[in-house]
Structures are given as C-alpha cells and as structure tokens.
Design an enzyme around this catalytic site. Sequence first.
Site, PDB file in Angstrom:
ATOM      1  N   ASN A   1     -32.327   0.402  18.295  1.00  0.00           N
ATOM      2  CA  ASN A   1     -33.067  -0.863  18.240  1.00  0.00           C
ATOM      3  C   ASN A   1     -32.797  -1.508  16.881  1.00  0.00           C
ATOM      4  O   ASN A   1     -33.240  -0.997  15.856  1.00  0.00           O
ATOM      5  CB  ASN A   1     -34.558  -0.559  18.432  1.00  0.00           C
ATOM      6  CG  ASN A   1     -35.437  -1.800  18.347  1.00  0.00           C
ATOM      7  OD1 ASN A   1     -34.994  -2.853  17.906  1.00  0.00           O
ATOM      8  ND2 ASN A   1     -36.683  -1.651  18.745  1.00  0.00           N
TER       9      ASN A   1
ATOM     10  N   CYS B   1     -38.684  -8.346  16.465  1.00  0.00           N
ATOM     11  CA  CYS B   1     -37.602  -8.227  17.458  1.00  0.00           C
ATOM     12  C   CYS B   1     -37.428  -9.477  18.318  1.00  0.00           C
ATOM     13  O   CYS B   1     -36.451  -9.585  19.051  1.00  0.00           O
ATOM     14  CB  CYS B   1     -37.824  -7.008  18.332  1.00  0.00           C
ATOM     15  SG  CYS B   1     -37.947  -5.517  17.347  1.00  0.00           S
TER      16      CYS B   1
ATOM     17  N   HIS C   1     -33.851  -7.843  24.436  1.00  0.00           N
ATOM     18  CA  HIS C   1     -33.923  -7.079  23.192  1.00  0.00           C
ATOM     19  C   HIS C   1     -33.666  -5.615  23.519  1.00  0.00           C
ATOM     20  O   HIS C   1     -34.206  -5.073  24.482  1.00  0.00           O
ATOM     21  CB  HIS C   1     -35.303  -7.262  22.561  1.00  0.00           C
ATOM     22  CG  HIS C   1     -35.559  -6.309  21.452  1.00  0.00           C
ATOM     23  ND1 HIS C   1     -34.654  -6.110  20.433  1.00  0.00           N
ATOM     24  CD2 HIS C   1     -36.594  -5.471  21.209  1.00  0.00           C
ATOM     25  CE1 HIS C   1     -35.117  -5.200  19.615  1.00  0.00           C
ATOM     26  NE2 HIS C   1     -36.298  -4.793  20.060  1.00  0.00           N
TER      27      HIS C   1
HETATM   28  N1  ACO Z   1     -38.513  14.090  19.544  1.00  0.00           N
HETATM   29  C1  ACO Z   1     -39.149  15.021  20.283  1.00  0.00           C
HETATM   30  N2  ACO Z   1     -40.405  14.838  20.740  1.00  0.00           N
HETATM   31  C2  ACO Z   1     -41.014  13.675  20.430  1.00  0.00           C
HETATM   32  C3  ACO Z   1     -40.396  12.673  19.655  1.00  0.00           C
HETATM   33  C4  ACO Z   1     -39.096  12.922  19.215  1.00  0.00           C
HETATM   34  N3  ACO Z   1     -38.392  12.035  18.475  1.00  0.00           N
HETATM   35  N4  ACO Z   1     -41.246  11.653  19.524  1.00  0.00           N
HETATM   36  C5  ACO Z   1     -42.360  11.976  20.203  1.00  0.00           C
HETATM   37  N5  ACO Z   1     -42.233  13.190  20.744  1.00  0.00           N
HETATM   38  C6  ACO Z   1     -43.184  13.939  21.569  1.00  0.00           C
HETATM   39  C7  ACO Z   1     -44.605  13.475  21.339  1.00  0.00           C
HETATM   40  O1  ACO Z   1     -45.164  14.144  20.227  1.00  0.00           O
HETATM   41  C8  ACO Z   1     -45.246  13.897  22.651  1.00  0.00           C
HETATM   42  O2  ACO Z   1     -45.512  15.276  22.613  1.00  0.00           O
HETATM   43  P1  ACO Z   1     -46.872  15.876  23.263  1.00  0.00           P
HETATM   44  O3  ACO Z   1     -46.766  15.521  24.722  1.00  0.00           O
HETATM   45  O4  ACO Z   1     -46.755  17.309  22.946  1.00  0.00           O
HETATM   46  O5  ACO Z   1     -47.971  15.149  22.556  1.00  0.00           O
HETATM   47  C9  ACO Z   1     -44.139  13.682  23.690  1.00  0.00           C
HETATM   48  O6  ACO Z   1     -42.915  13.637  22.930  1.00  0.00           O
HETATM   49  C10 ACO Z   1     -44.280  12.399  24.464  1.00  0.00           C
HETATM   50  O7  ACO Z   1     -44.552  11.312  23.572  1.00  0.00           O
HETATM   51  P2  ACO Z   1     -44.833   9.864  24.102  1.00  0.00           P
HETATM   52  O8  ACO Z   1     -45.193   8.982  22.951  1.00  0.00           O
HETATM   53  O9  ACO Z   1     -45.784   9.943  25.253  1.00  0.00           O
HETATM   54  O10 ACO Z   1     -43.397   9.476  24.667  1.00  0.00           O
HETATM   55  P3  ACO Z   1     -42.992   8.206  25.486  1.00  0.00           P
HETATM   56  O11 ACO Z   1     -42.414   8.624  26.766  1.00  0.00           O
HETATM   57  O12 ACO Z   1     -44.067   7.170  25.497  1.00  0.00           O
HETATM   58  O13 ACO Z   1     -41.791   7.634  24.625  1.00  0.00           O
HETATM   59  C11 ACO Z   1     -41.266   5.891  23.061  1.00  0.00           C
HETATM   60  C12 ACO Z   1     -42.018   7.196  23.293  1.00  0.00           C
HETATM   61  C13 ACO Z   1     -39.800   6.121  23.229  1.00  0.00           C
HETATM   62  C14 ACO Z   1     -41.547   5.413  21.623  1.00  0.00           C
HETATM   63  C15 ACO Z   1     -41.767   4.849  24.080  1.00  0.00           C
HETATM   64  O14 ACO Z   1     -43.164   4.778  24.086  1.00  0.00           O
HETATM   65  C16 ACO Z   1     -41.213   3.479  23.789  1.00  0.00           C
HETATM   66  O15 ACO Z   1     -40.025   3.241  23.916  1.00  0.00           O
HETATM   67  N6  ACO Z   1     -42.075   2.522  23.459  1.00  0.00           N
HETATM   68  C17 ACO Z   1     -41.651   1.150  23.178  1.00  0.00           C
HETATM   69  C18 ACO Z   1     -41.055   1.124  21.821  1.00  0.00           C
HETATM   70  C19 ACO Z   1     -40.417  -0.162  21.522  1.00  0.00           C
HETATM   71  O16 ACO Z   1     -39.876  -0.805  22.379  1.00  0.00           O
HETATM   72  N7  ACO Z   1     -40.503  -0.503  20.245  1.00  0.00           N
HETATM   73  C20 ACO Z   1     -39.816  -1.572  19.712  1.00  0.00           C
HETATM   74  C21 ACO Z   1     -40.458  -2.891  19.922  1.00  0.00           C
HETATM   75  S1  ACO Z   1     -39.506  -3.985  19.082  1.00  0.00           S
HETATM   76  C22 ACO Z   1     -40.057  -4.341  17.503  1.00  0.00           C
HETATM   77  O17 ACO Z   1     -40.721  -5.315  17.333  1.00  0.00           O
HETATM   78  C23 ACO Z   1     -39.650  -3.475  16.309  1.00  0.00           C
END
Ligand code: ACO
Length: 326
Positions: free
Chosen positions: A283, A120, A253
């Site tokens: 993304n 990214c 990004h």
């Molecule tokens: N739908 C419903 N529930 C979900 C989903 C989904 N799609 N995905 C996860 N959950 C659940 C999990 O299982 C968890 O449930 P639990 O509490 O019962 O265990 C709950 O939702 C919370 O999950 P978290 O992982 O704690 O959620 P978080 O608030 O951290 O959000 C996310 C997750 C959106 C991925 C966040 O961590 C994020 O944006 N991280 C950065 C990602 C990013 O920027 N990536 C790209 C980098 S760029 C590159 O190089 C490709």
Amino acid sequence: MNPRYSRITGTGSYLPQRRVTNQNLTDDLAARGVATSDQWIVERTGIHARHFAAPEEKTSDLGLHAARQALAMAGRQAQEIDLIIFATSTPDMVFPSTACILQDKLGANGCPAFDVQAVCSGFVYALTVADAMIRSGSARRALVVGAEIFSRILDFNDRTTCVLFGDGAGAVVLEASDEPGILASELHADGKYVDILCVPGGVAGGEVVGNPLLQMDGQAVFKLAVGVLEKTARATLDKAGLQDADIDWLIPHQANIRIMQGTAKKLKLPLDKLVVTVDQHGNTSAASIPLALDNAVRAGQVQKGQHVLLEGVGGGFTWGAVLLKM
Ligand code: ACO
C-alpha cells in the site's frame, strides 16, 4: 472560452530501488522479536513485496522521477506546466509544500504549486482539483503527483500495520482539451473516523509530541472501505451517464486484494478488468493509484479511448472516485 474537459496526456511512476519481499521483512522483524510470515501477509492482503526508499531519498525525489516520465510521455517540458498539485501524507518538510520543492527540482518555477493531504484518497482529490481548475480556465497544463515514503512513519514493532505499506510515486500530466477526458468525479470525507487510521503526533516547541507513527484499526478500515467504494463508483458512473459494464478498467487504491476484488465483484466486473499492483508494491497510499495507472498504461493494458475508474479510500476517513476516458 473555457475548455470542456481535462485529459491525461502522460503518466509516469517510480519505485525506490530496494525491494523488500515478505520473507526479507519477516526475517528483519524476527530480529526485533516481532512474529509474522509470508503466508499470513499473502493470505490476508495479497502483498508479496514492497519497495523502501533509501535514507537520503525524499518524497519530492520519488515524485521527481515519476513527474519526468509523465512529462516525457506527454511530450511537454516542465516549463510548460502551469499548475502542480502534490498528494502526500509524508511530505519532505512540515513546510513548505512538497509541491514547491518538486517545482524547483523540475525548474518549473512560477506556477501555483500546493500539496493535497487526503492520505490514500489524495490522488483522486488532487486530480479532481486539477480538473476543476483546468475547466474553470485557471490552468491549462497540470502536473498531478502522488508520492509517499510510508516506511518512515511505520512502527516496525506493530505487525498489524508495518507489513502493509511501501514507498513509491506516480504522476500524470493533465491538459485542457475539447476531447472527453475526466468525465465525472466524487469526493467525500467523514472526520468522525479520524482515530481509526492516523499518525497522531505533531511538532511543538521543537519536540515531537504524541506518537509520530501510523496506527490503524484494520478491521474498522476494512468494513468502511468495502461499503464506500461500491457506492462511490455507482454515484460517479451515474453522474457520467454510464453503467458498470462501460468500465474497461477499475484502478482502486491498492491497499488489500480482498477489498479490491470485493469491490470489483459488487460492480459485476470480471477480475481481469481490475488493475492489481498491491502484490508487488504494497500500500503506497497517495502513490498507489497513479503508480498502478502508469503500470497499466506501459503494459499496454489501459489504452486510448477506454473508460477507467480510479477509486481512493483512506485516512480521514476520505474516499472518492474519478471516471475518465483515456
Ligand atoms: N503476521 C501474523 N499475524 C498477524 C499479523 C501479521 N503481520 N498481523 C496481525 N496478526 C494476527 C492478529 O494478531 C490476529 O491474531 P489473533 O487472532 O490471535 O488475535 C490475527 O492475525 C487476525 O488479525 P485481524 O486483524 O483479525 O486480521 P484481518 O483478517 O482483519 O487482517 C488487515 C488485517 C490485513 C489489516 C485487514 O484488516 C485490512 O486489510 N484492513 C484494511 C487495511 C487498509 O486497507 N488500510 C489502508 C487504508 S488506506 C490509508 O489511508 C493509509
């Protein structure tokens, strides 16, 4: 004498025709027994929809549409381009580079063409390399493209990743200039974080070895991203002798609205200076910054003479920024 600056003279972008809303995706995933919802996706990421490429579309095709738009805005023919840098993590083939494939599709044969792979952060890496090559006198007119088809490397049984990404392309024409354009840039990487965001599979003996789909520790990525984006923005501004308040537009990004807004707040920028496309594009990795830039230019937001800060962060772990005057 070598030019003092490189400047963006044209921007372009492309989104595949198929738009997939959160509800469309939720319905498709439900059929596989994977539970998600529009509400969860919007609350955690700010994403409402993304685009997915058609089966016959290749990353070079997406890049070609964006490149043609950027060339048209710059008033240049493909044959006038003397450098092509293509940022992607989803190349058409293992080799040759997608830059070479694009070069042939454009009919710009003969100039150097290569891919940059920094996930990214790929576009800010590619733009920085093109700027350095122009200022050193080894190129005068570069085409810098970011394009991805992440839908092909997503695990649609993993709800924690498959709802986040989309496909698309963006491009700029960067030309030698005595007028200020790119003012400063910063690139970084820390390979000890390879495992938190990767596609670990490879090809050996004609077989795919290991998992060929994206895997991510979302929370680890989130924490790292928030930390590095503010630091890099400040370091880049310092290099150019500018302050936070000099930024007209922040184009980070487009991974997650919470990361983007958090960065803007740390830089004390009002949120209306933040260019946001993650809501409609998801993304799109290396494509996200040039796509957002082109959208903002065509919407009349980003205008000539304004200061724009581009910031990338992603797998590697990689991060970086480019500060420029449009
Ligand atoms: N739908 C419903 N529930 C979900 C989903 C989904 N799609 N995905 C996860 N959950 C659940 C999990 O299982 C968890 O449930 P639990 O509490 O019962 O265990 C709950 O939702 C919370 O999950 P978290 O992982 O704690 O959620 P978080 O608030 O951290 O959000 C996310 C997750 C959106 C991925 C966040 O961590 C994020 O944006 N991280 C950065 C990602 C990013 O920027 N990536 C790209 C980098 S760029 C590159 O190089 C490709």
